[in-house]
Design an enzyme around this catalytic site. Structure first.
Site, PDB file in Angstrom:
ATOM      1  N   ASP A 168     -34.728 -49.145 -92.727  1.00 48.10           N
ATOM      2  CA  ASP A 168     -34.432 -49.983 -93.872  1.00 48.10           C
ATOM      3  C   ASP A 168     -35.578 -50.030 -94.847  1.00 48.10           C
ATOM      4  O   ASP A 168     -35.449 -49.829 -96.043  1.00 48.10           O
ATOM      5  CB  ASP A 168     -34.230 -51.399 -93.342  1.00 48.10           C
ATOM      6  CG  ASP A 168     -33.018 -52.002 -93.912  1.00 48.10           C
ATOM      7  OD1 ASP A 168     -32.623 -53.053 -93.402  1.00 48.10           O
ATOM      8  OD2 ASP A 168     -32.468 -51.417 -94.849  1.00 48.10           O
TER       9      ASP A 168
ATOM     10  N   ASP B 144     -27.186 -58.018 -93.332  1.00 50.09           N
ATOM     11  CA  ASP B 144     -28.205 -58.897 -92.781  1.00 50.09           C
ATOM     12  C   ASP B 144     -27.592 -59.992 -91.946  1.00 50.09           C
ATOM     13  O   ASP B 144     -28.108 -60.337 -90.880  1.00 50.09           O
ATOM     14  CB  ASP B 144     -29.017 -59.494 -93.928  1.00 50.09           C
ATOM     15  CG  ASP B 144     -29.768 -58.421 -94.657  1.00 50.09           C
ATOM     16  OD1 ASP B 144     -29.691 -58.373 -95.893  1.00 50.09           O
ATOM     17  OD2 ASP B 144     -30.420 -57.614 -93.978  1.00 50.09           O
TER      18      ASP B 144
END
Lengths: 463, 258
Positions: A267, A398
């Site tokens: 990420d 998330d």
């Protein structure tokens, strides 16, 4: 270049223009990540990214207003304090949904045993079993599983970026549509079935079909089209929780922790490296001035853009799917000149109207009269005259990963709630730190626009 | 063990704390963040002390009961000392952050005062500490079983709940007194806070004689409460004004008429 739509979105600072123009905000600013599930099995994550629409040039191409320095200073101070307060407020606005999602996942894990049962099934993405004889074999298998999964995610991200870059919006939309269809109907059916089993509730298929049908259709509408804000938020939380539960069930333990670890590193790389796919996505989105994939972003407010009478009323910018239509819709917003009246005037011919107007005064409500009545600030296109109304956005990926972390911790901890609590607090604190950090370093002077980057790498270190 | 026991113990343990949270902290996002940060600091201190205890248990003689008891006492004392150390560390961190913010904003007033921070951080410590003490017990109380069927005390759940409530409130009072003492450089007050924390923790070794552990704890709670009230700037006059709804500052701040 003066981006009309962006300027409107960021026009809140008209009365707070500083003497020095703000540097254009970088793409590394904040992005909302998403892991929209795609297709089969456990919906192996399409590592799609929803790019950040951060503030562009703060003035509308007008020269900065000259002000006495004292006034500017005060405004800057107020800005500082407001930055802190609104930063905190926005962080809290994200705490609540994240907490809710985690609560749903933990509650389900603790009560419905289905999601912690290992019935030997695995996703096609993780073919290697973990119930091997030796530790070394198990470690090897989990590394292989994690590698496969990560590769799949990277490939999907690249595909998504390519599709976005070459403007294949229909494909992306179709993909998202299919995946949310799967989540809303199939996975929620399984969830409901298991809950009924756990609590020994008898249910016939007809009632179940009606319930699932309604749930799914309303969900699709809220997520992909329009719906009440709270309902949309609730649905996004529910599908994130469902996704997290599926991952918790079907990913073997070491694989899951490994994947969580590697994903956060990836990420970070994907967002910050200049050639990272997510960064390209974000930059492309910024160039084109589009909010990306609202179906994959949780947003805490809706942006209402009141238009002139002839187009279809208030639009919700942040909840509509990114589509070419939206670009054309945004164009008229910038220049609110009345366009030609529609063909169908419903019997009120222009003769009649001019007669009435002659007798009673103007009967068509214009932008100005509507604004007056609604007591909106006049001649200011954006309704957001207050920072509080600019919400925050967070990618669903998330949500899924936070909930997965907490869910895994509570599943493996055999009845101990302390682990779950500790995990929960750690996640909150680290995310909060990260969001604040991103916010503070992005805009020393002004409250920024509302998207945050949340790689979870620091989380992993703590947990 | 029924739902009544579960809910009763939950509300006894967390009632005052949740009320405090809802009425004074929930509306201010900054305070909520500092509360959670305080909880996190307590968590880290517990992590460290549990690491030490775990290692020491592994290398000890598991057969000897006396040694285990000794290790337990050692663990408790160490944990208390570490908690207070982390409270001090949090204080330092908050001071630095506040000073930084003040320097940045060039304003006279800080968005949150050190006293509010003391209260909020103390409550954060308390929440986390109380949660860790009692959450597993609450989870068990919701399930089937009989308390003390093997001859132990039947009041286990209830006394745990009361102890937890005392601990949460005590942490809050300790926070207020501690920060105030650090601000005014009164190190004897800091030492007094540490000693009272040690005292309360060691009183729990009296269990299962719950009277012997709970009553002194509540006495300490009351005394600390009074001390915290005075160190936060309270006085009898203030109290009277507040209770008879004549406190002008409070009324002004809450937009009420006299």
């Amino acid at each position: 270049m003066a981006n009309n739509a962006e300027d409107i979105e960021n026009n809140m600072d008209q009365q707070q223009t500083n003497t020095a123009p703000e540097p254009p905000q970088e793409a590394s600013v904040a992005r909302a990540r998403s892991r929209g599930g795609s297709g089969a099995g456990g919906g192996g994550g399409g590592g799609g990214d929803a790019g950040g629409n951060s503030s562009g040039p703060e003035q509308n191409g007008q020269p900065p207003a000259a002000r006495p320095p004292l006034v500017v200073e005060t405004e800057e101070d107020e800005d500082e304090e407001q930055t802190l307060k609104y930063g905190a407020k926005h962080v809290i606005m994200l705490f609540v949904p994240v907490t809710l999602c985690m609560v749903v996942v933990v509650a389900t894990i603790k009560s419905v045993s289905f999601y912690t049962q290992k019935d030997g099934q695995r996703l096609i993405y993780t073919p290697f079993p973990e119930d091997t004889d030796t530790v070394a074999e198990r470690a090897l298998n989990s590394i292989l599983n994690a590698t496969i999964m990560i590769t799949v995610i990277i490939v999907m991200t690249l595909v998504l970026v390519l599709l976005y870059k070459y403007r294949c919006y229909k494909v992306i939309q179709g993909w998202l549509f299919l995946s949310s269809l799967l989540l809303l109907f199939f996975f929620s059916y399984i969830y409901l079935k298991e809950v009924f089993k756990t609590y020994n509730v008898a249910m016939d298929y007809f009632t179940l079909a009606i319930i699932i049908w309604n749930f799914g259709v309303v969900g699709m509408m809220c997520i992909h089209w329009k719906g009440p804000l709270r309902l949309q938020q609730a649905y996004l939380i529910m599908i994130s929780a469902l996704m997290a539960l599926v991952f918790i069930k079907y990913l073997p333990e070491w694989t899951a922790w490994l994947i969580l670890a590697v994903i956060s590193v990836y990420d970070l790389l994907a967002v910050l490296c200049p050639k990272g796919p997510l960064r390209i996505l974000v930059e492309t989105a910024q160039e084109r001035n589009e909010p990306i994939f609202p179906a994959l972003i949780y947003s805490s407010t809706m942006v209402w853009l009141v238009n002139m009478a002839d187009t279809d009323g208030p639009k919700r910018n942040s909840t509509e799917a990114a589509s070419p239509q939206q670009e054309t819709q945004q164009a008229p917003i910038a220049s609110p000149t009345p366009s030609s009246p529609s063909q169908d005037d419903g019997g009120f011919t222009s003769n009649w109207i001019s007669n009435q107007e002659h007798q009673l005064g103007p009967i068509q409500s214009t932008e100005e009269t509507r604004r007056e009545i609604q007591q909106m600030p006049s001649a200011r296109p954006p309704p957001e005259d207050d920072d509080e109304e600019r919400g925050v956005k967070l990618g669903l990926g998330d949500f899924i990963f936070y909930s997965m972390l907490v869910g895994k911790a509570s599943a493996t901890a055999s009845g101990d709630w302390n682990t779950t609590l500790a995990c929960f607090v750690a996640i909150l604190i680290v995310s909060c730190l990260f969001w604040c950090h991103v916010r503070v370093f992005e805009s020393p002077q002004k409250p920024i626009s509302s998207q945050y980057a949340t790689p979870l790498y620091v989380n992993r270190l703590i947990v | 063990m029924t739902a009544a026991v579960f809910f009763g113990c939950t509300f006894i343990a967390f009632g005052p704390a949740i009320a405090l949270f809802l009425f004074t902290i929930a509306r201010e996002p900054l305070r909520v963040i500092f509360l959670i940060a305080g909880a996190f600091f307590w968590l880290v201190s517990l992590l460290l002390s549990s690491l030490v205890w775990f290692i020491s248990v592994q290398i000890s003689n598991k057969e000897s009961a006396a040694q285990q008891k000794g290790l337990l006492i050692f663990g408790v004392v160490l944990s208390v000392l570490l908690q207070e150390t982390f409270r001090f560390a949090y204080y330092k961190l908050l001071k630095k952050a506040n000073e930084g913010l003040l320097a940045l904003s060039q304003e006279e007033t800080m968005p949150i005062s050190i006293r509010q921070l003391a209260y909020v951080s103390g409550l954060g410590f308390g929440f986390m500490s109380g949660a860790f003490s009692v959450v597993n017990i609450l989870a068990d109380s919701a399930g089937p079983g009989t308390v003390g069927i093997h001859g132990d005390s039947q009041h286990y759940f209830l006394s745990s709940a009361f102890m937890t409530m005392a601990i949460i409130l005590l942490h809050m009072f300790w926070g207020v007194v501690f920060f105030d003492a650090c601000e005014k450089q009164r190190w004897w007050a800091v030492a007094a806070v540490v000693i009272s924390h040690l005292l309360v923790s060691c009183l729990t070794f009296q269990n299962p004689e719950y009277v012997a552990s709970l009553v002194p704890t509540y006495v300490v709670l009351f005394l600390m409460g009074v001390w915290a009230f005075y160190s936060a700037g309270g006085s009898l006059r203030n109290l009277k004004l507040c209770l008879t709804c004549k406190d002008k500052d409070f009324l002004l701040a809450n937009h009420r008429s006299r």
